[in-house]
Write a protein that holds these residues in place. Structure first.
Motif, PDB file in Angstrom:
ATOM      1  N   ARG A  29      58.454  98.077 116.062  1.00 43.64           N
ATOM      2  CA  ARG A  29      57.960  99.071 115.102  1.00 43.64           C
ATOM      3  C   ARG A  29      57.950  98.457 113.706  1.00 43.64           C
ATOM      4  NH1 ARG A  29      60.694 103.277 116.834  1.00 43.64           N
ATOM      5  NH2 ARG A  29      62.464 102.967 115.414  1.00 43.64           N
ATOM      6  N   PHE A  30      59.015  97.746 113.409  1.00 44.41           N
ATOM      7  CA  PHE A  30      59.128  97.090 112.102  1.00 44.41           C
ATOM      8  C   PHE A  30      57.944  96.153 111.895  1.00 44.41           C
ATOM      9  CE2 PHE A  30      60.483  93.106 109.992  1.00 44.41           C
ATOM     10  CZ  PHE A  30      60.661  93.602 108.719  1.00 44.41           C
ATOM     11  N   HIS A  31      57.622  95.402 112.925  1.00 50.78           N
ATOM     12  CA  HIS A  31      56.525  94.446 112.845  1.00 50.78           C
ATOM     13  C   HIS A  31      55.231  95.160 112.472  1.00 50.78           C
ATOM     14  CE1 HIS A  31      54.499  90.649 114.389  1.00 50.78           C
ATOM     15  NE2 HIS A  31      53.474  91.473 114.128  1.00 50.78           N
ATOM     16  N   VAL A  32      54.932  96.227 113.235  1.00 51.37           N
ATOM     17  CA  VAL A  32      53.670  96.940 112.999  1.00 51.37           C
ATOM     18  C   VAL A  32      53.649  97.543 111.605  1.00 51.37           C
ATOM     19  CG1 VAL A  32      52.241  98.843 113.787  1.00 51.37           C
ATOM     20  CG2 VAL A  32      53.350  97.362 115.445  1.00 51.37           C
ATOM     21  N   GLU A  33      54.808  98.073 111.200  1.00 56.31           N
ATOM     22  CA  GLU A  33      54.858  98.693 109.867  1.00 56.31           C
ATOM     23  C   GLU A  33      54.621  97.668 108.774  1.00 56.31           C
ATOM     24  OE1 GLU A  33      58.513 100.863 109.660  1.00 56.31           O
ATOM     25  OE2 GLU A  33      57.764 102.338 111.132  1.00 56.31           O
ATOM     26  N   GLN A  34      55.215  96.489 108.946  1.00 54.48           N
ATOM     27  CA  GLN A  34      54.995  95.409 107.977  1.00 54.48           C
ATOM     28  C   GLN A  34      53.508  95.089 107.878  1.00 54.48           C
ATOM     29  OE1 GLN A  34      57.966  95.110 106.115  1.00 54.48           O
ATOM     30  NE2 GLN A  34      57.316  92.979 106.004  1.00 54.48           N
ATOM     31  N   GLU A  35      52.901  95.006 109.057  1.00 54.35           N
ATOM     32  CA  GLU A  35      51.486  94.649 109.115  1.00 54.35           C
ATOM     33  C   GLU A  35      50.654  95.702 108.388  1.00 54.35           C
ATOM     34  OE1 GLU A  35      50.443  91.841 110.590  1.00 54.35           O
ATOM     35  OE2 GLU A  35      48.301  92.181 110.278  1.00 54.35           O
ATOM     36  N   ILE A  36      51.010  96.996 108.679  1.00 53.47           N
ATOM     37  CA  ILE A  36      50.264  98.073 108.017  1.00 53.47           C
ATOM     38  C   ILE A  36      50.435  97.960 106.508  1.00 53.47           C
ATOM     39  CG2 ILE A  36      50.094 100.570 107.713  1.00 53.47           C
ATOM     40  CD1 ILE A  36      51.107 100.817 110.630  1.00 53.47           C
ATOM     41  N   ALA A  37      51.683  97.782 106.110  1.00 53.45           N
ATOM     42  CA  ALA A  37      51.981  97.703 104.685  1.00 53.45           C
ATOM     43  C   ALA A  37      51.171  96.599 104.027  1.00 53.45           C
ATOM     44  CB  ALA A  37      53.471  97.460 104.498  1.00 53.45           C
ATOM     45  N   GLU A  38      51.105  95.470 104.692  1.00 53.29           N
ATOM     46  CA  GLU A  38      50.392  94.334 104.116  1.00 53.29           C
ATOM     47  C   GLU A  38      48.914  94.639 103.964  1.00 53.29           C
ATOM     48  OE1 GLU A  38      49.574  90.995 106.365  1.00 53.29           O
ATOM     49  OE2 GLU A  38      49.184  89.777 104.587  1.00 53.29           O
ATOM     50  N   ARG A  39      48.365  95.293 105.048  1.00 53.78           N
ATOM     51  CA  ARG A  39      46.940  95.605 105.015  1.00 53.78           C
ATOM     52  C   ARG A  39      46.622  96.629 103.932  1.00 53.78           C
ATOM     53  NH1 ARG A  39      43.976  93.467 109.144  1.00 53.78           N
ATOM     54  NH2 ARG A  39      45.342  92.241 110.485  1.00 53.78           N
ATOM     55  N   VAL A  40      47.532  97.603 103.810  1.00 56.62           N
ATOM     56  CA  VAL A  40      47.313  98.604 102.763  1.00 56.62           C
ATOM     57  C   VAL A  40      47.349  97.925 101.398  1.00 56.62           C
ATOM     58  CG1 VAL A  40      48.305 100.635 101.653  1.00 56.62           C
ATOM     59  CG2 VAL A  40      48.167 100.514 104.144  1.00 56.62           C
ATOM     60  N   ALA A  41      48.315  97.028 101.275  1.00 59.51           N
ATOM     61  CA  ALA A  41      48.437  96.314 100.004  1.00 59.51           C
ATOM     62  C   ALA A  41      47.172  95.525  99.695  1.00 59.51           C
ATOM     63  CB  ALA A  41      49.635  95.368 100.049  1.00 59.51           C
ATOM     64  N   ARG A  42      46.516  95.062 100.742  1.00 56.26           N
ATOM     65  CA  ARG A  42      45.277  94.301 100.513  1.00 56.26           C
ATOM     66  C   ARG A  42      44.092  95.213 100.279  1.00 56.26           C
ATOM     67  NH1 ARG A  42      44.178  90.549 105.093  1.00 56.26           N
ATOM     68  NH2 ARG A  42      46.310  90.292 105.834  1.00 56.26           N
ATOM     69  N   GLY A  43      44.334  96.538 100.357  1.00 51.47           N
ATOM     70  CA  GLY A  43      43.283  97.477  99.993  1.00 51.47           C
ATOM     71  C   GLY A  43      42.662  98.236 101.131  1.00 51.47           C
ATOM     72  N   ALA A  44      43.181  98.087 102.324  1.00 47.91           N
ATOM     73  CA  ALA A  44      42.607  98.856 103.428  1.00 47.91           C
ATOM     74  C   ALA A  44      43.115 100.285 103.372  1.00 47.91           C
ATOM     75  CB  ALA A  44      43.001  98.234 104.754  1.00 47.91           C
ATOM     76  N   SER A  45      42.357 101.207 103.946  1.00 45.94           N
ATOM     77  CA  SER A  45      42.829 102.588 104.004  1.00 45.94           C
ATOM     78  C   SER A  45      43.949 102.641 105.023  1.00 45.94           C
ATOM     79  CB  SER A  45      41.696 103.528 104.419  1.00 45.94           C
ATOM     80  OG  SER A  45      41.445 103.379 105.806  1.00 45.94           O
ATOM     81  N   PRO A  46      44.932 103.547 104.845  1.00 45.71           N
ATOM     82  CA  PRO A  46      46.067 103.620 105.777  1.00 45.71           C
ATOM     83  C   PRO A  46      45.608 103.756 107.221  1.00 45.71           C
ATOM     84  CG  PRO A  46      46.396 105.089 103.917  1.00 45.71           C
ATOM     85  CD  PRO A  46      45.025 104.534 103.749  1.00 45.71           C
ATOM     86  N   GLU A  47      44.627 104.583 107.428  1.00 45.95           N
ATOM     87  CA  GLU A  47      44.081 104.818 108.771  1.00 45.95           C
ATOM     88  C   GLU A  47      43.663 103.505 109.422  1.00 45.95           C
ATOM     89  OE1 GLU A  47      42.761 109.051 109.429  1.00 45.95           O
ATOM     90  OE2 GLU A  47      44.588 108.000 108.838  1.00 45.95           O
TER      91      GLU A  47
END
Lengths: 887, 108
Positions: A29-47
């Motif tokens: 779960r931590f892994h996926v959350e990190q990945e999401i966080a990184e993508r959001v940080a790069r400007g992707a929508s949370p979805e």
């Protein structure tokens, strides 16, 4: 060290497997959350980030499974699941489960039990020091071509062997005897089994006594000083286990004996009956101790390191031949033969034990085949289930593994119960197998438990693999199609079951035939004509000690008054006195000379069993008079040089001659007037032991007054003979309160005594055969029921098309009996072979006894017909409309 | 599905060991690092890292410990053991030989 690491890891993950899974989930779960966080940080929508992260991660459940498999307890989990599945499946059909477990328990139990006995008796080394180097040495007559070439040794021969040969490290000798133990204070007199052993016997065996010491060399001399060693059981029984007995004296054979030692509890050589040991030279004359023509002792030798048994034996044999030449004319054997002590100890039980082991193994195999058959049937019933599970993606291996788990559970439960049965069975055998050597060493231990595990594994494989393979081998599609359509179902499976059935029946037939042969042999033994007639006979034995009855007149007076007193008891029809009654065993033999033909070839001198009888002995026992007369009241003391001979003796040594009035000279010296006897009568033959050949016999008058003889009182009573035992013993006690009475037996008891082991082996094999027959019957019933169920539509069509009930009945019966007949033929072949193997155990029964073969074949066919009847009947009463509608 | 292609599967162990040789990292960081260094050429199914990590740990080449990340979250950090270092050396050497050999074949 790496495997240690891995083991530790595996163990720790097993212990913490719940939390480990949670941690793995957390990590992922931590892994996926990190990945999401990184993508959001790069400007992707949370979805979008979440969708992409999850996609990049892959199938989380699958990956988790992969990791878990790697943790090392994956297999445990699978096993647990398999066990759960199997137990649930087995619980669903309790009838099948109970049957299979019971069959396995019986078979495994019997196998474990017999193996326990075989191991302790045949396989384990003797409990002596370095037992592999102990051998028994025997004399051997070249003329002896009987099954047993090993003849006892004469004491004179033994002493010369020991002094003059050096191939063995040492030689010792012993012989059995019986002694009367009495008390100083009016304790019960008793006759005990004793052994007389040379002083070096115990050191040679490497046996140290539990108390005291063994004999010293100076105690093993002819003389007046008497010492004894007690066996543990006698020590406990007669002396209450009081260690202070060592060094004290007790009365035996009317003399004081000093106890020098007590043997350890485990010591049961040469048999467990032995109560006391005395020195070899005790109570005999020096002359007797060195005679060469009287053969009764046994010789034990220890092999010398570096000298082969053959070399050592050959040296003794060469000496023996020189003695044979030196004593030409007297019975001294030419050769010497030896065999390992262990073979000597188990000689009488080896074949029966191995035979029973084989019978049990057969039964085990039959049990396996039966369970296998049941499993095939079960597999057929679950065919659809298998097909569906196969279609859903279960691998063949998984299905196979599951089926095997089921079999292993069945066999495992059977094995556990079987082990308990084995415990009980071993205890029972120990108790009921008379004279089983080394019986006290029989025990169930870890080896037996491991053996049982092994058998369980083997049976599981035997019973499980074939059905498991057959039920999983078929294609998924075929299976699904098959189960919805009825015609021509499972042809290969039916063939498999029939083959298994044939094998099962063949084995059953072999067992039945062996059991039949043994049973017939036993019945022959039981109903053997001993040569006597009439029942209501009672026999009682006693020994008149020669230390007390020193003069012939005393013996005669005792016998005379005993007979008078006994005859006065109301209900006693007649009473006689003899040395040993028919059926009660060997009682010594002696060579004699026919004066008209004093020349004979070496070792071909006439030889007869010697017995004593009083005037009433023959009539009491009902032994017929063939010629001449019985003894009479005048044949006593100095008038007693008369003998009565048996028919066999006349046939053998006086063929076609009249022997009445002729003389015989006992021994080897024709001029010996004292031992010259006149033949006054010829009587019918009697057997000395059931199952043994008739032996020429010479009877001497009891009233000759020989001192110190062994006597048997025979009475014929009007009612139950055993009810006279007490009154007769009272009369004996009134005459001599110090005289022990032993072996109060009826004739059937005497016969039963000597056939008890044959009875045991015959009944055990019969039980095994009976169980196998039952199993085979159940198996046949199962197969036919299955076949009929499968063929109901076909039968329906046949009946609809006009087949008569009788034809259908015949059809099914033929179908069922074909494997039976095949099995029967193969089994008969096997039975013939087995019959030849066990022919040494058969008495007056040929290995190819037609009656046994016919009876057993009929029995099997009857059971088979019975087992097929129900399914066949069901088939013939199929309602065609019903059958076709269910189609 | 989530499995890396054959080449990567064979070398994933080597990549992980190499990545961990500098400093202990948690799973996500390992994946990121591999992607970054390889300029996103080696894009593994990130999840397949975990079975591989578990295998390496069982071999005794890496060990794991729970610790805190810079953002204060609990994560499992993996680090190289002495045996792992040795193994890395071996695998590197093998890889060099293999890739050189493949180069030879492909370039000839």
């Amino acid at each position: 060290m790496r495997w240690m690491n891995r083991l530790q890891k595996t163990l720790s993950t097993i212990v913490r497997r719940g939390s480990e899974t949670a941690r793995l989930d957390e990590e992922m779960r931590f892994h996926v959350e990190q990945e999401i966080a990184e993508r959001v940080a790069r400007g992707a929508s949370p979805e979008e980030a979440r969708r992409e992260a999850v996609r990049r991660f892959g199938n989380r459940a699958l990956l988790r499974d992969e990791v878990r498999r790697g943790w090392g307890w994956g297999w445990l989990e699978t096993l647990g699941r398999d066990l759960r599945f199997s137990i649930r499946a087995l619980m669903r059909s309790p009838g099948f489960t109970i049957t299979a477990v019971a069959v396995m328990a019986l078979c495994i139990g019997a196998t474990a039990c017999l193996f326990t006995v075989v191991r302790s008796v045949l396989l384990e080394p003797l409990p002596f020091h370095d037992p592999g180097n102990l051998v028994m040495v025997y004399e051997h007559w070249r003329a002896n071509t009987s099954g047993n070439p090993y003849n006892p040794v004469s004491p004179g021969d033994f002493y010369e062997w020991r002094e003059q040969t050096h191939g063995f490290a040492d030689m010792a000798s012993y012989y059995n005897s019986s002694l009367t133990v009495t008390g100083d204070h009016g304790e019960m007199p008793e006759m005990v089994a004793a052994q007389k052993g040379t002083w070096n016997l115990f050191p040679l065996l490497g046996v140290t006594p539990a108390l005291g010491r063994t004999f010293r060399e100076d105690e093993d001399q002819v003389g007046d000083h008497h010492v004894a060693i007690l066996t543990w059981s006698f020590f406990q029984r007669r002396f209450g286990g009081d260690p202070s007995i060592v060094g004290k004296t007790f009365r035996m054979a009317a003399r004081p004996y000093t106890v020098v030692g007590v043997l350890p509890e485990w010591f049961a050589y040469p048999d467990a009956r032995t109560q006391v040991w005395v020195p070899y030279a005790d109570g005999v004359t020096a002359e007797r101790l060195h005679e060469h023509d009287n053969h009764y002792p046994y010789v034990v030798a220890r092999m010398k390191p570096g000298v082969s048994l053959k070399t050592a034996t050959d040296e003794v044999s060469a000496l023996q031949y020189r003695m044979h030449m030196r004593y030409a004319g007297s019975p001294v054997a030419e050769d010497v033969m030896s065999r390992p002590m262990i073979d000597d100890v188990v000689k009488d039980v080896k074949t029966p034990l191995l035979m029973m082991m084989a019978a049990v193994a057969c039964m085990l195999l039959i049990g396996c085949l039966n369970v296998s058959n049941l499993l095939v049937a079960r597999g057929a019933a679950r065919q659809k289930e298998m097909a569906i599970r196969g279609a859903l993606g279960a691998g063949r291996f998984a299905l196979l593994r599951e089926q095997m788990t089921e079999t292993v559970i069945l066999c495992g439960c059977g094995g556990a119960i079987g082990l308990l049965l084995a415990l009980a069975g071993t205890a029972w055998l120990k108790l009921h197998w008379r004279g089983l050597p080394r019986a006290s060493s029989i025990h169930v231990d870890l080896t037996i438990v491991l053996f049982t595990f092994g058998v369980v594994g083997l049976t599981a494989v035997l019973a499980g693999v074939l059905p498991a393979l057959s039920s999983t081998q078929r294609g998924v599609l075929e299976g699904l199609k098959d189960s919805s359509r009825g015609a021509g179902v499972g042809v290969s499976r039916v063939r498999l079951r029939k083959t298994l059935l044939s094998v099962e029946i063949a084995l059953t037939v072999v067992l039945l035939l062996s059991a039949g042969l043994l049973l017939k042999s036993f019945v022959q033994l039981k109903t053997t004509d001993l040569g006597i007639s009439g029942d209501h006979l009672l026999t009682l034995r006693y020994n008149l000690p020669k230390e007390i009855y020193t003069r012939p007149e005393q013996s005669v007076a005792f016998s005379q008054s005993l007979l008078e007193r006994v005859r006065r008891i109301p209900g006693i029809e007649s009473a006689g006195l003899g040395s040993t009654v028919p059926g009660a065993g060997w009682d010594g033999d002696e060579v004699f000379i026919v004066p008209e033909r004093p020349k004979y070839e070496s070792n071909k001198q006439p030889d007869a069993m010697t017995r004593h009888a009083d005037p009433a002995y023959f009539t009491t026992l009902g032994v017929p008079l063939i010629a001449g007369r019985f003894f009479d009241e005048h044949d006593r003391l100095d008038q007693s040089n008369k003998v009565v001979v048996s028919e066999e003796l006349v046939k053998r040594y006086y063929p076609g001659e009249n022997v009445i009035g002729r003389t015989v000279v006992m021994g080897i010296d024709i001029t010996n007037k004292k031992r010259t006897y006149e033949i006054v009568g010829v009587v019918g033959d009697t057997l000395w032991r059931v199952g043994q050949r008739t032996k020429a016999t010479i009877y001497f008058p009891v009233l000759s007054g020989d001192t110190g003889y062994r006597a048997t009182l025979v009475v014929r009573t009007s009612g139950d003979p055993l009810s006279y035992a007490i009154p007769i013993q009272k009369e004996i006690a009134a005459l001599d309160p110090q005289l022990p009475v032993v072996d109060v037996l009826t004739i059937p008891e005497i016969v039963g005594e000597s056939t008890v082991n044959q009875s045991l082996s015959a009944s055990l094999v019969l039980i095994f055969a009976g169980l196998s027959l039952l199993l085979a019957g159940v198996g046949l019933y199962g197969v036919l029921s299955y076949v009929v169920t499968q063929r109901v539509p076909e039968i329906g069509i046949r009946i609809a098309l006009g087949a008569r009930r009788g034809q259908v009945l015949g059809l099914v019966l033929r179908d069922g009996l074909r494997p039976v007949v095949l099995g029967l033929l193969v089994g008969i072949g096997g039975g013939v072979a087995v019959g030849y193997v066990i022919r040494s155990l058969l008495y007056q029964t040929k290995p190819l006894d037609p009656m046994v073969f016919a009876m057993m074949a009929t029995l099997l066919l009857a059971v088979a017909a019975l087992a097929s009847a129900a399914p066949a009947w069901r088939a013939s009463s199929v309602d065609p409309m019903q059958a076709l509608r269910t189609e | 599905m989530g499995r890396p292609n054959d080449l990567v599967q064979g070398t994933l162990g080597l990549l992980i060991l190499k990545t961990l040789s500098l400093e202990p990292k948690h799973g996500w960081a390992i994946a990121k690092r591999i992607e970054q260094i390889s300029n996103d050429v080696l894009q593994v199914q990130q999840g397949s890292l975990y079975p591989a990590l578990q295998r390496l740990e069982q071999q005794g080449w890496i060990r794991s410990k729970w610790g805190e990340t810079e953002t204060g979250r609990q994560a499992r950090f993996y680090s190289l053991t002495a045996a792992g270092k040795a193994q890395l050396g071996k695998e590197r050497e093998m890889w060099t030989r293999l890739s050189a050999a493949i180069d030879l074949v492909v370039e000839s």
